[in-house]
Design a protein around this motif. Sequence first.
Motif, short mmCIF file in Angstrom:
data_model
loop_
_atom_site.label_atom_id
_atom_site.label_comp_id
_atom_site.label_asym_id
_atom_site.label_seq_id
_atom_site.Cartn_x
_atom_site.Cartn_y
_atom_site.Cartn_z
N THR A 23 0.80 -1.21 -0.08
CA THR A 23 -0.10 -0.11 0.13
C THR A 23 1.04 1.33 0.14
O THR A 23 0.51 2.17 -0.81
CB THR A 23 -0.88 -0.07 1.31
N GLY A 24 2.18 1.38 0.75
CA GLY A 24 2.79 2.38 0.84
C GLY A 24 3.50 2.66 -0.41
O GLY A 24 3.48 3.90 -0.80
N THR A 25 3.91 1.48 -1.22
CA THR A 25 4.32 2.01 -2.51
C THR A 25 3.46 2.47 -3.50
O THR A 25 4.10 2.99 -4.48
CB THR A 25 5.22 0.67 -3.11
N ALA A 26 2.29 2.17 -3.28
CA ALA A 26 1.30 2.45 -4.60
C ALA A 26 1.01 4.06 -4.23
O ALA A 26 0.58 4.57 -5.17
CB ALA A 26 0.10 1.47 -4.33
N ALA A 27 0.97 4.22 -3.04
CA ALA A 27 0.59 5.74 -2.58
C ALA A 27 1.45 6.87 -3.34
O ALA A 27 2.59 6.60 -3.31
CB ALA A 27 0.65 6.15 -1.29
N ILE A 155 7.68 0.70 9.03
CA ILE A 155 6.45 -0.22 9.52
C ILE A 155 6.93 -1.51 9.39
O ILE A 155 6.78 -2.32 10.01
CB ILE A 155 5.24 0.18 8.78
N VAL A 156 7.45 -1.79 8.19
CA VAL A 156 7.85 -3.19 7.72
C VAL A 156 8.94 -3.54 8.63
O VAL A 156 8.96 -4.79 9.15
CB VAL A 156 8.23 -3.25 6.40
N GLY A 157 9.93 -2.64 8.87
CA GLY A 157 10.98 -3.06 9.78
C GLY A 157 10.65 -3.54 11.01
O GLY A 157 11.14 -4.53 11.64
#
Length: 180
Positions: A23-27, A155-157
């Motif tokens: 989602t973060g990369t698509a924003a 967040i992923v980290g």
Amino acid sequence: MTRRLLTALVAGLFLVGFGIAATGTAAAHSAPTASVPDDGATIEAGPARASITFNEDLQPNFPSLTVVGPDGNLWSKGAPVVDGKTVSVEVGELGPVGQYTVAYRVTSADGHPVSGTRHFTLSKPGNGVAGPKPTAKNGSSEEDSSGGVPLWVFIVGAVVLFGGGLAFALFGGRSRKPKS
């Protein structure tokens, strides 16, 4: 039973982390949609204010918008102002004929810094008075790099560290006896 539950929990955490990352990369971040003068335009006289309009609202904190002429001097006057999706700066009368660069650095609604340049050409000389050569102090942003790290990376980290720590806490301290 406990091992299955833990495996399901860790797998769920990784899937949640992956979903957040996707989602973060698509924003998308803010992007210019228009400017005054238009990017690549040829004009006979400069506008009273140069402006760039973006596809989303901007944060009003620390905007930078400069107009640098073909002589390498600042032609923008004063501090830039953010109004919703638009950042603008006073220009006044321009001077030498040639290409002018409008450099910007703003903060998008999601907190990500966005920078870039637009250009226009003055076809008739003006009688304006140039400002000083641009420096980092007076707002030139042509050499700035973004430097912003998207939130999803953190967040992923955190999800990966939490999952790894949980797995270690539950399984790392056990000693295994070989089967006989």
